[in-house]
Design a protein around this motif. Structure first.
Motif, PDB file in Angstrom:
ATOM      1  N   VAL A   5       0.866  -1.206   0.078  1.00 43.62           N
ATOM      2  CA  VAL A   5      -0.263   0.203  -0.044  1.00 43.62           C
ATOM      3  C   VAL A   5       0.714   1.139  -0.030  1.00 43.62           C
ATOM      4  CG1 VAL A   5      -1.936   1.252   1.132  1.00 43.62           C
ATOM      5  CG2 VAL A   5      -1.993  -1.191   1.269  1.00 43.62           C
ATOM      6  N   THR A   6       0.680   2.127  -0.931  1.00 43.55           N
ATOM      7  CA  THR A   6       1.473   3.361  -1.089  1.00 43.55           C
ATOM      8  C   THR A   6       0.684   4.565  -0.778  1.00 43.55           C
ATOM      9  OG1 THR A   6       1.305   3.076  -3.514  1.00 43.55           O
ATOM     10  CG2 THR A   6       3.395   2.155  -2.460  1.00 43.55           C
ATOM     11  N   THR A   7       1.294   5.609  -0.641  1.00 46.98           N
ATOM     12  CA  THR A   7       0.420   6.941  -0.360  1.00 46.98           C
ATOM     13  C   THR A   7       1.110   8.051  -1.158  1.00 46.98           C
ATOM     14  OG1 THR A   7       0.227   6.354   1.872  1.00 46.98           O
ATOM     15  CG2 THR A   7      -0.258   8.416   1.301  1.00 46.98           C
ATOM     16  N   LYS A   8       0.197   8.693  -2.028  1.00 41.17           N
ATOM     17  CA  LYS A   8       0.740   9.720  -2.978  1.00 41.17           C
ATOM     18  C   LYS A   8      -0.290  10.651  -3.153  1.00 41.17           C
ATOM     19  CE  LYS A   8       2.012  10.108  -7.681  1.00 41.17           C
ATOM     20  NZ  LYS A   8       1.822   9.408  -8.871  1.00 41.17           N
ATOM     21  N   ASN A   9      -0.019  11.924  -2.719  1.00 41.09           N
ATOM     22  CA  ASN A   9      -0.733  13.056  -2.551  1.00 41.09           C
ATOM     23  C   ASN A   9      -1.994  12.768  -1.734  1.00 41.09           C
ATOM     24  OD1 ASN A   9       0.975  14.262  -4.466  1.00 41.09           O
ATOM     25  ND2 ASN A   9      -0.304  13.701  -6.218  1.00 41.09           N
ATOM     26  N   GLY A  10      -1.653  12.371  -0.618  1.00 42.25           N
ATOM     27  CA  GLY A  10      -2.927  11.998   0.334  1.00 42.25           C
ATOM     28  C   GLY A  10      -3.703  11.024   0.050  1.00 42.25           C
ATOM     29  N   LYS A  11      -3.631  10.178  -0.755  1.00 44.39           N
ATOM     30  CA  LYS A  11      -4.465   9.014  -1.369  1.00 44.39           C
ATOM     31  C   LYS A  11      -3.607   7.690  -1.196  1.00 44.39           C
ATOM     32  CE  LYS A  11      -8.241  10.936  -4.023  1.00 44.39           C
ATOM     33  NZ  LYS A  11      -9.111  10.831  -5.141  1.00 44.39           N
ATOM     34  N   HIS A  12      -4.303   6.707  -0.797  1.00 43.75           N
ATOM     35  CA  HIS A  12      -3.770   5.382  -0.709  1.00 43.75           C
ATOM     36  C   HIS A  12      -4.056   4.459  -1.840  1.00 43.75           C
ATOM     37  CE1 HIS A  12      -2.849   6.721   3.644  1.00 43.75           C
ATOM     38  NE2 HIS A  12      -3.927   7.245   3.415  1.00 43.75           N
ATOM     39  N   TYR A  13      -3.087   3.798  -2.324  1.00 44.20           N
ATOM     40  CA  TYR A  13      -3.289   2.745  -3.324  1.00 44.20           C
ATOM     41  C   TYR A  13      -2.659   1.295  -2.963  1.00 44.20           C
ATOM     42  CZ  TYR A  13      -3.637   7.349  -6.125  1.00 44.20           C
ATOM     43  OH  TYR A  13      -4.230   8.053  -6.438  1.00 44.20           O
ATOM     44  N   GLY A  14      -3.656   0.374  -3.248  1.00 40.08           N
ATOM     45  CA  GLY A  14      -2.952  -1.036  -2.784  1.00 40.08           C
ATOM     46  C   GLY A  14      -2.785  -1.438  -4.201  1.00 40.08           C
ATOM     47  N   THR A  15      -1.630  -2.448  -4.303  1.00 42.55           N
ATOM     48  CA  THR A  15      -1.083  -2.880  -5.309  1.00 42.55           C
ATOM     49  C   THR A  15      -0.621  -4.432  -5.025  1.00 42.55           C
ATOM     50  OG1 THR A  15      -0.075  -0.866  -5.842  1.00 42.55           O
ATOM     51  CG2 THR A  15       0.545  -2.747  -7.163  1.00 42.55           C
ATOM     52  N   VAL A  16      -1.195  -5.366  -6.107  1.00 42.66           N
ATOM     53  CA  VAL A  16      -0.699  -6.807  -5.967  1.00 42.66           C
ATOM     54  C   VAL A  16       0.326  -6.962  -6.901  1.00 42.66           C
ATOM     55  CG1 VAL A  16      -1.642  -9.228  -5.844  1.00 42.66           C
ATOM     56  CG2 VAL A  16      -3.149  -7.382  -4.983  1.00 42.66           C
ATOM     57  N   HIS A  17       1.344  -7.544  -6.286  1.00 43.97           N
ATOM     58  CA  HIS A  17       2.445  -7.975  -7.313  1.00 43.97           C
ATOM     59  C   HIS A  17       2.524  -9.379  -7.145  1.00 43.97           C
ATOM     60  CE1 HIS A  17       4.287  -3.738  -6.549  1.00 43.97           C
ATOM     61  NE2 HIS A  17       3.413  -3.893  -5.403  1.00 43.97           N
ATOM     62  N   ALA A  18       2.976  -9.956  -8.489  1.00 49.09           N
ATOM     63  CA  ALA A  18       3.176 -11.450  -8.770  1.00 49.09           C
ATOM     64  C   ALA A  18       4.428 -11.547  -9.516  1.00 49.09           C
ATOM     65  CB  ALA A  18       1.949 -12.061  -9.450  1.00 49.09           C
ATOM     66  N   ALA A  19       5.557 -12.342  -9.041  1.00 45.94           N
ATOM     67  CA  ALA A  19       6.721 -12.241  -9.533  1.00 45.94           C
ATOM     68  C   ALA A  19       7.102 -10.709  -9.692  1.00 45.94           C
ATOM     69  CB  ALA A  19       6.563 -12.800 -10.788  1.00 45.94           C
ATOM     70  N   ASP A  20       7.273 -10.274 -10.928  1.00 48.92           N
ATOM     71  CA  ASP A  20       7.786  -9.026 -11.083  1.00 48.92           C
ATOM     72  C   ASP A  20       7.060  -8.264 -11.660  1.00 48.92           C
ATOM     73  OD1 ASP A  20       8.106 -10.172 -13.433  1.00 48.92           O
ATOM     74  OD2 ASP A  20      10.253  -9.593 -14.136  1.00 48.92           O
ATOM     75  N   ARG A  21       5.759  -8.696 -11.682  1.00 47.51           N
ATOM     76  CA  ARG A  21       4.537  -7.847 -12.486  1.00 47.51           C
ATOM     77  C   ARG A  21       3.510  -7.303 -11.353  1.00 47.51           C
ATOM     78  NH1 ARG A  21       0.903 -10.426 -15.228  1.00 47.51           N
ATOM     79  NH2 ARG A  21       1.679 -12.506 -14.366  1.00 47.51           N
ATOM     80  N   VAL A  22       2.920  -6.374 -11.803  1.00 40.68           N
ATOM     81  CA  VAL A  22       1.509  -5.764 -11.108  1.00 40.68           C
ATOM     82  C   VAL A  22       0.348  -6.649 -11.666  1.00 40.68           C
ATOM     83  CG1 VAL A  22       0.082  -3.827 -10.371  1.00 40.68           C
ATOM     84  CG2 VAL A  22       2.699  -3.569 -10.348  1.00 40.68           C
TER      85      VAL A  22
END
Ligand code: ZN
Length: 179
Positions: A5-22
């Motif tokens: 979960v990353t934060t950018k400009n006050g918003k939170h983004y969830g990301t799922v990675h598999a191997a080296d891909r999103v």
């Protein structure tokens, strides 16, 4: 598989990675918890093998039916009506028919699938999912469905089935995977 979960400009983004891909990225959320909940929902639905994008199905090449011109049914042809209610007997109302390449691929698929998954009622484990007469059942969970030990049924096995789809799509030009 990894979740961030990353934060950018006050918003939170969830990301799922598999191997080296999103494989999945959420929209921006106001709280970290909401982004995480979105990711968990996605995982519950798409769970299983996340290392590789898995096909949902296989499709065989078709063309527009020449007899009914893709309409499937003709009400403007009185001579079609009496026997078939106007439904085209060449495409059975689909409006499309397999090409020669599509037909070859489909036949190869059926042969490979049946060789890998056909078994008999007697060989099935209790509770095992199987196909019979176009419907999916689990052994013992449908008391009205009792077959002879030697009756042929087809095991319901997603990983085996997906492997066969991939094999056929690779070897035959009349087939493609559906994602
Ligand atoms: Zn037709």
């Amino acid at each position: 598989m990894r979740i961030t979960v990353t934060t950018k400009n006050g918003k939170h983004y969830g990301t799922v990675h598999a191997a080296d891909r999103v494989v999945y990225a959420t929209p921006g959320y106001f709280t970290e918890g909401m982004a995480l909940a979105d990711v968990k929902c996605w995982l519950a639905f798409h769970g299983g093998n996340m290392e590789e994008r898995e096909p949902r199905s296989i499709r065989f090449e078709t063309v527009k039916c020449g007899r009914c011109e893709g309409m499937g049914r003709r009400t403007d042809r009185p001579d079609w009506a009496p026997n078939h209610k106007g439904i085209c007997y060449r495409c059975h109302g689909d409006g499309t028919v397999l090409t020669a390449a599509g037909y070859r691929a489909q036949q190869a698929y059926i042969a490979e699938r049946d060789a890998a998954l056909n078994t008999t009622w007697g060989e099935l484990e209790d509770g095992e999912a199987f196909w019979y007469d176009g419907k999916c059942y689990a052994k013992g969970q449908h008391p009205w469905l009792i077959l002879f030990d030697k009756t042929t049924v087809r095991r319901h096995n997603g990983p085996v089935c997906r492997a066969i789809w991939k094999d056929i799509a690779r070897r035959y030009k009349g087939a493609e995977l559906v994602y």
